[in-house]
Design a protein around this motif. Structure first.
Motif, short mmCIF file in Angstrom:
data_model
loop_
_atom_site.label_atom_id
_atom_site.label_comp_id
_atom_site.label_asym_id
_atom_site.label_seq_id
_atom_site.Cartn_x
_atom_site.Cartn_y
_atom_site.Cartn_z
N ASN A 161 0.85 -1.19 0.00
CA ASN A 161 0.00 0.00 0.00
C ASN A 161 0.88 1.24 0.00
O ASN A 161 1.42 1.63 1.04
N PRO A 162 1.07 1.88 -1.17
CA PRO A 162 1.93 3.08 -1.24
C PRO A 162 1.48 4.19 -0.29
O PRO A 162 2.31 4.91 0.27
N GLY A 163 0.16 4.36 -0.13
CA GLY A 163 -0.32 5.40 0.78
C GLY A 163 0.08 5.14 2.21
O GLY A 163 0.41 6.07 2.96
N ARG A 164 0.06 3.88 2.60
CA ARG A 164 0.49 3.50 3.95
C ARG A 164 1.98 3.75 4.11
O ARG A 164 2.43 4.31 5.13
N LEU A 165 2.78 3.34 3.12
CA LEU A 165 4.22 3.54 3.19
C LEU A 165 4.60 5.02 3.18
O LEU A 165 5.63 5.40 3.74
N ALA A 166 3.78 5.85 2.54
CA ALA A 166 4.07 7.28 2.49
C ALA A 166 4.04 7.92 3.87
O ALA A 166 4.61 9.00 4.08
N LEU A 167 3.37 7.28 4.83
CA LEU A 167 3.30 7.81 6.20
C LEU A 167 4.54 7.45 7.02
O LEU A 167 4.67 7.91 8.16
N LEU A 168 5.44 6.65 6.47
CA LEU A 168 6.60 6.19 7.24
C LEU A 168 7.46 7.34 7.76
O LEU A 168 7.82 7.34 8.95
N PRO A 169 7.83 8.35 6.95
CA PRO A 169 8.66 9.43 7.51
C PRO A 169 7.98 10.17 8.65
O PRO A 169 8.62 10.49 9.66
N LEU A 170 6.68 10.45 8.50
CA LEU A 170 5.95 11.13 9.58
C LEU A 170 5.88 10.25 10.82
O LEU A 170 6.08 10.73 11.95
N ARG A 171 5.62 8.97 10.63
CA ARG A 171 5.53 8.05 11.76
C ARG A 171 6.88 7.95 12.48
O ARG A 171 6.93 7.97 13.72
N ASP A 172 7.97 7.86 11.74
CA ASP A 172 9.28 7.75 12.37
C ASP A 172 9.68 9.03 13.08
O ASP A 172 10.32 8.99 14.14
N ALA A 173 9.35 10.19 12.49
CA ALA A 173 9.67 11.46 13.15
C ALA A 173 8.92 11.59 14.46
O ALA A 173 9.48 12.02 15.48
N LEU A 174 7.66 11.19 14.46
CA LEU A 174 6.86 11.23 15.69
C LEU A 174 7.41 10.26 16.73
O LEU A 174 7.52 10.60 17.92
N SER A 175 7.78 9.06 16.29
CA SER A 175 8.34 8.06 17.21
C SER A 175 9.63 8.55 17.84
O SER A 175 9.87 8.35 19.04
N PHE A 176 10.48 9.19 17.04
CA PHE A 176 11.75 9.69 17.54
C PHE A 176 11.53 10.78 18.58
O PHE A 176 12.19 10.81 19.63
N ALA A 177 10.57 11.67 18.32
CA ALA A 177 10.28 12.75 19.27
C ALA A 177 9.76 12.18 20.59
O ALA A 177 10.16 12.62 21.68
N ILE A 178 8.88 11.19 20.51
CA ILE A 178 8.33 10.59 21.74
C ILE A 178 9.41 9.83 22.48
O ILE A 178 9.47 9.86 23.71
N TRP A 179 10.27 9.13 21.76
CA TRP A 179 11.40 8.44 22.40
C TRP A 179 12.27 9.45 23.15
O TRP A 179 12.68 9.20 24.30
N GLY A 180 12.55 10.58 22.53
CA GLY A 180 13.36 11.61 23.20
C GLY A 180 12.69 12.13 24.45
O GLY A 180 13.34 12.30 25.49
N LEU A 181 11.38 12.38 24.38
CA LEU A 181 10.65 12.82 25.58
C LEU A 181 10.67 11.75 26.67
O LEU A 181 10.74 12.06 27.86
N GLY A 182 10.64 10.50 26.25
CA GLY A 182 10.63 9.40 27.21
C GLY A 182 11.93 9.24 27.96
O GLY A 182 11.95 8.60 29.03
#
Length: 216
Positions: A170-191
């Motif tokens: 699903n290309p649309g699903r894969l297109a969300l990967l950069p946004l998902r990873d940026a959000l995950s990184f920010a939450i990891w940093g807050l954690g």
């Protein structure tokens, strides 16, 4: 479509929450189990005998613990019993009404992991290659190459996970990967920083033993 009463973009936050389960939690848990470090007891697949639960002191013994599923696994092992990871992948329905709700939910998970294993949690930083690649691209001339390699690696993992889950490409699903990873990184940093967690709309502080006390 979003449910009645939800903001128009609520479906996006729910999709991002599901992608964290698929592309972050699942690979990390699988790797941790393979390395013998996870010692998992995963909430969605837990099952034990009533007499075992009684020997542990019942649910009351776990009621004020943040990582109650992990604590249950530890308690069972202390009885000399084995905890076996179920050979199934349960389906989840993720529902996040807003970005703040998503962040509060995932930050609670992040701080739970930090509480259980600080070195291991810090080591999770290497699982965000896109963020480090973007930083390299911004700082050094050859950084774009690092970013490109990181993107290929993350896409390859996401596609492999989706295939294992029997999802169609699903290309649309894969297109969300950069946004998902940026959000995950920010939450990891807050954690990485100690702080409160939110559970059922209430804020709690965590004691060193993993128990929670409501924040004033």
């Amino acid at each position: 479509m979003p449910l009645p009463g939800e903001p128009g973009d609520a479906r996006l936050w729910s999709r991002l929450a599901a992608l964290w389960i698929d592309w972050q939690f699942l690979p990390n848990a699988a790797l941790g189990e393979a390395m013998g470090r996870a010692h998992g007891c995963y909430g969605a697949t837990m099952s034990l005998r009533a007499e075992t639960l009684a020997r542990l002191g019942g649910f009351a013994a776990l009621s004020d613990l943040l990582a109650d599923d992990h604590a249950l696994g530890v308690a069972v092992r202390r009885l000399g019993l084995r905890v076996v990871v179920a050979p199934v992948l349960p389906a989840h329905v993720m529902a996040e009404a807003s970005l703040p709700a998503l962040v509060r939910h995932e930050l609670r998970w992040a701080r739970t992991l930090r509480l259980l294993d600080l070195p291991g949690y810090a080591g999770m930083g290497v699982t965000f290659p896109l963020s480090w690649g973007a930083l390299a691209a911004a700082l050094v001339p050859w950084g774009w190459l690092t970013l490109a390699v990181a993107l290929v690696a993350r896409l390859a993992l996401a596609i492999r996970v989706d295939r294992a889950l029997r999802r169609c490409l699903n290309p649309g699903r894969l297109a969300l990967l950069p946004l998902r990873d940026a959000l995950s990184f920010a939450i990891w940093g807050l954690g990485l920083a100690r702080g409160t967690v939110t559970w059922q709309g209430r804020r709690f502080r965590m004691r060193p033993d993993g128990s929670m006390v409501e924040a004033g």
